[in-house]
Write a protein that holds these residues in place. Sequence first.
Motif, short mmCIF file in Angstrom:
data_model
loop_
_atom_site.label_atom_id
_atom_site.label_comp_id
_atom_site.label_asym_id
_atom_site.label_seq_id
_atom_site.Cartn_x
_atom_site.Cartn_y
_atom_site.Cartn_z
N ASP A 121 45.26 30.33 44.43
CA ASP A 121 45.21 28.95 44.91
C ASP A 121 46.59 28.29 44.94
OD1 ASP A 121 42.49 29.14 45.19
OD2 ASP A 121 42.05 28.34 43.21
N GLY B 108 33.30 32.91 38.87
CA GLY B 108 33.74 31.55 39.10
C GLY B 108 33.16 30.56 38.11
N PHE C 274 38.20 39.23 41.13
CA PHE C 274 38.77 38.16 41.96
C PHE C 274 39.50 37.12 41.12
CE2 PHE C 274 38.16 34.38 44.88
CZ PHE C 274 39.14 34.77 45.76
N ASP C 275 39.12 36.95 39.86
CA ASP C 275 39.87 36.08 38.95
C ASP C 275 40.00 36.78 37.61
OD1 ASP C 275 37.33 35.95 37.95
OD2 ASP C 275 37.26 33.76 37.78
N SER D 286 43.65 39.37 44.97
CA SER D 286 43.50 38.18 44.14
C SER D 286 44.81 37.42 44.04
CB SER D 286 43.01 38.57 42.75
OG SER D 286 43.97 39.38 42.07
N TRP E 288 40.87 28.87 47.47
CA TRP E 288 40.17 30.14 47.63
C TRP E 288 39.18 30.38 46.49
CZ3 TRP E 288 40.70 32.19 52.26
CH2 TRP E 288 41.87 31.95 52.98
N HIS E 289 39.47 29.86 45.31
CA HIS E 289 38.59 30.05 44.17
C HIS E 289 37.65 28.87 43.93
CE1 HIS E 289 41.71 33.06 43.44
NE2 HIS E 289 40.88 33.66 42.61
N ALA F 45 35.92 31.49 49.06
CA ALA F 45 35.89 32.58 48.08
C ALA F 45 35.17 33.79 48.66
CB ALA F 45 35.21 32.11 46.79
N TRP G 286 30.92 32.85 43.38
CA TRP G 286 30.94 34.19 43.97
C TRP G 286 30.26 35.21 43.06
CZ3 TRP G 286 35.68 31.93 42.40
CH2 TRP G 286 36.31 32.55 41.34
#
Length: 309
Positions: free
Chosen positions: A137, A249, A242-243, A132, A156-157, A163, A254
């Motif tokens: 970004d 998201g 991932f975040d 991540s 990427w996000h 993503a 995603w």
Amino acid sequence: MQSLTWRQRLSRLDVKLSPYLYISPFFLLFFVVGLFPLLYTAWVSLHDWHLIGGQGEMIGFANYVAVFDQPNFYRALRNTFSIFILSSVPQIIAAILIAYFLDTNLRAKTFWRMGVLLPYVVAPVAVSMIFSKIFADQSGAANALLAMFGADPIGWHADPFWAHVAIATMVNFRWTGYNALIFLAAMQAIPREVYEAAIVDGARRWRTFFSVTVPMLKPTIIFVVITSTIGGLQIFDEPRMFDTMGTGGADKQWLTLTMYIYELGWGAQKSFGRAAAVSWILFAIIVVIGAINFFITRRIASSGGKGDL
């Protein structure tokens, strides 16, 4: 005819019952942690079951109807299969190539074989946190590398496709080496006489690989494809981490099926019934894929192909 003594009867009973006693722990454990939760989830999916309020009245298939009416379900289904395709296809190709090179006369074979398995040992949460940051970004290493070559940074996000690529990269990092060892075991089971015959016939190395190795790996490839599919359908850790929010998201770009199950059961809706309904839909998808695997495998076996494991 002389009647059997008590000891002889006990001995015969021991011979008949011992095999079942030896395998019974597995089936008992499977019933407790596998079959019972599966059946209980089906029961929950038929009720208006709230996280706080508990079991409500039976509403039949209303939870399934409600799930099919929600756009996030189809978004999660699309994302799940997209990430699966982006991860499994290059993963299997890379695993076969890595296994092929590991099967050659390399120095320190054990070292290299252990090395490809190391990413699988790393905790999924740790892998997700590291990647991540790589795919951040603004300050990620991936965009910094693109900037060195004069390319524009990638969101990427923000972009759903990229993503999915980033998440698929995490999956590939963890599972490529594991699948490579499976292919390596299958390659080592191929009789060396087959390779020797191909060399005598004048086949080059690449020709031997595509005409001998790959065809004889068909059953193993099918096995890896199906297990990768099942694992891909159940992906949770990588997209979840991932975040920082862990919600799939801002636009659910995603969000996967397992994350959607978590969102239904422990999110704003707190509906265990709908979460259980999605779980059973996911189970049905896995069963369908398993059935496809069974028929394909049976067809290959009936054709008399070589390379069965």
